[in-house]
Structure formats: structure tokens, C-alpha cells
Design an enzyme around this catalytic site. Structure first.
Site, mmCIF file in Angstrom:
data_model
loop_
_atom_site.group_PDB
_atom_site.id
_atom_site.type_symbol
_atom_site.label_atom_id
_atom_site.label_comp_id
_atom_site.label_asym_id
_atom_site.label_seq_id
_atom_site.Cartn_x
_atom_site.Cartn_y
_atom_site.Cartn_z
ATOM 1 N N SER A 149 1.321 -1.236 0.330
ATOM 2 C CA SER A 149 -0.433 0.158 0.025
ATOM 3 C C SER A 149 1.124 1.450 -0.139
ATOM 4 O O SER A 149 1.969 0.743 0.444
ATOM 5 C CB SER A 149 -0.634 -0.129 1.065
ATOM 6 O OG SER A 149 -1.424 1.203 1.331
ATOM 7 N N TYR A 162 -1.925 -0.630 10.493
ATOM 8 C CA TYR A 162 -2.200 -0.574 9.150
ATOM 9 C C TYR A 162 -0.896 -0.290 8.253
ATOM 10 O O TYR A 162 -0.064 -2.157 7.857
ATOM 11 C CB TYR A 162 -3.454 -0.614 8.671
ATOM 12 C CG TYR A 162 -3.441 -0.894 7.266
ATOM 13 C CD1 TYR A 162 -4.798 -1.732 6.834
ATOM 14 C CD2 TYR A 162 -3.367 0.073 6.252
ATOM 15 C CE1 TYR A 162 -4.367 -1.735 5.254
ATOM 16 C CE2 TYR A 162 -3.523 0.116 5.012
ATOM 17 C CZ TYR A 162 -4.078 -1.328 4.476
ATOM 18 O OH TYR A 162 -4.561 -1.372 3.349
ATOM 19 N N LYS A 166 2.017 -2.949 5.922
ATOM 20 C CA LYS A 166 2.022 -3.026 4.665
ATOM 21 C C LYS A 166 3.674 -2.710 4.509
ATOM 22 O O LYS A 166 3.772 -3.363 3.241
ATOM 23 C CB LYS A 166 1.397 -1.684 4.221
ATOM 24 C CG LYS A 166 -0.642 -2.299 3.889
ATOM 25 C CD LYS A 166 -0.772 -3.420 3.319
ATOM 26 C CE LYS A 166 -2.137 -3.895 3.083
ATOM 27 N NZ LYS A 166 -1.775 -5.050 2.010
#
Length: 259
Positions: A149, A162, A166
Site C-alpha cells: 500500500s 495497518y 503494509k
């Protein structure tokens, strides 16, 4: 042009969003078989069956496997079922992921643990399992694509759990490129920007935030799942046969648009 003619492609989190778009793009470019992983709840069961029917109507064989990608047994099952059905795996798209937005200071540890389990642990398990299979296919090797990401490169107030996962996927692909190159296996990362999928549907329902994110892009729109699928197929194909350890930012110009 058949970019991935006769290739067997494995995709985790294939029932919706980027995973589904990748499946359809691989079919368009000549893949012979798809191994489709999905979570296995009522919603994803219906979605993957719909995808399976759509793909098989175009003459492409499929195998579907349900399971929690954060459990290493699921990765073993995916490879076992795929090999039993098709005899080999040429491409892996490690795509399954979650992003439950949460405030950092009050975030339950269970939210951190579950996000890490699905996004990072799950990626490690499936990449290791598929790479061991691809090693036996040497010199044919294979291509592994980790869906990271833009969040691997920048921060987000509600993404303190998160973004590290990533970044971990990006790092995993870099190290796997080094570890697996001798077996003819390439490993690369795709870094999507803001893509309109179920993972951020609730967050983008705030029209003010949605409009802001649109304005942040150079192209003046949010991404769609098929915007990611094309670059994924490219990395899987022989057009990218000398590309490994790379990261491809697919964000409509979001990252570079400082002002």
C-alpha cells in the site's frame, strides 16, 4: 496479446475488490487456471461462487479454498488443493488484507493482533508455502506479487496498526527477491493508493473526506480495483522477467502531490 498464457495463478482474498479484479484481468490475458482463496463467510462464499462461474464460463478452470489466511494451515491447504488440481503454481498474488480504522491511543490490542495476523502473518505464510512449491518447479520458477500500500510509505492517523503491516509486506517482497532469485522466483510489491473497495467503503462514505482524497490525486479520481489489476498482470508476465525486488506505486499521483 496473451501476457500470461497458460499460467496457473493463485490469488488470496479473491472474492471481491482488488483480488476479484486481478482474477478477471488474468483471465483476459490468457491464464489457464485460477486458485481462488476467500474467507469463507456467507458473503464471500456467494461472491467467490459468482466469480468462479464467471471465470469458468470463459473456459478457465478454478479451484476455490476457504480459510483464515492468518492461520498457516490455510496457506498449506491453498497449495495442496492447487497442486492437486493443476500440478503447479506459476503466479501468486498475496492480496488478502483488512483495515479496521481505529484511534491509536485507545486501540484494543486485539485489533493490532488481528490486523497483523491477516495482513503480515498471512502474507508470510502464503508466500513461504507457494515459494516452496515454485522451488520444485525450477528452472520455471514463478512470480510472487505482494499487495502492499501507499501506506507503507506514509502515515495515517487511524492506521497505526495497518501501515506497519503494509511496510512489512514491502520489506518481505524485497528480501524474498534476494532469497528466491536463485530458484528463478521473482518477488515484487504493488503499492495501491486510495482504491474504492469494501475495505474503505465506510471511511469514504464521508463526502468531505472523499472529495479531499480525490483532490489529492494528480489524475483527479480515486482508483478502481482494475487500476491495480493491470500492473499486477504486468509483474506476473514475461514483460517483467528482469524485475524483482521492485515496488510499483499505483496511486494516481497521490504520493507526489504535495501541494
Amino acid at each position: 496479446m496473451s501476457l500470461v498464457a497458460n499460467k496457473v495463478v493463485c490469488i488470496t482474498g479473491a472474492s471481491r475488490g482488488i483480488g476479484r479484479a486481478c482474477a478477471l484481468e488474468f483471465v483476459k490475458h490468457g491464464a489457464s487456471a485460477l486458485i481462488l482463496h476467500y474467507l469463507g463467510d456467507v458473503d464471500t462464499e456467494a461472491e467467490v461462487q459468482s466469480l468462479k462461474n464467471e471465470v469458468e464460463d470463459q473456459g478457465v478452470k478454478t479451484a476455490v479454498i476457504a480459510g483464515d489466511i492468518g492461520d498457516p494451515a490455510t496457506a498449506a491447504s491453498i497449495v495442496s488443493v492447487g497442486i492437486q488440481a493443476f500440478g503447479r503454481i506459476d503466479v501468486l498474488v498475496s492480496n488478502a488484507g483488512i483495515c479496521p480504522f481505529a484511534e491509536f491511543l485507545t486501540m484494543p490490542h486485539a485489533t493490532w493482533e488481528r490486523t497483523r495476523q491477516v495482513n503480515l502473518d498471512g502474507s508470510f505464510y502464503i508466500v513461504q508455502a507457494v515459494a516452496n512449491q515454485m522451488k520444485t518447479q525450477n528452472p520455471q520458477g514463478g512470480s510472487i506479487i505482494g499487495i502492499s500500500s501507499i501506506s507503507a510509505l506514509v502515515g495515517g492517523e487511524l492506521q497505526c496498526h495497518y501501515t506497519p503491516t503494509k511496510a512489512g509486506i514491502l520489506s518481505l517482497m524485497q528480501s524474498c527477491a534476494v532469497a528466491l532469485g536463485k530458484y528463478g522466483i521473482r518477488a515484487n510489491a504493488i503499492l495501491p493508493g486510495t482504491i474504492a473497495t469494501d475495505i474503505n467503503k465506510e471511511d469514504l462514505s464521508d463526502t468531505t473526506k472523499r472529495d479531499y482524497m480525490v483532490k489529492r490525486t494528480a489524475l483527479g479520481r480515486l482508483g478502481a480495483p482494475d487500476d491495480i489489476a493491470g500492473p499486477v498482470v504486468f509483474l506476473a508476465s514475461d514483460l517483467a522477467k528482469y524485475v524483482t525486488g521492485a515496488s510499483l506505486l499505483v496511486d494516481g499521483g497521490l504520493f507526489v502531490n504535495l501541494q
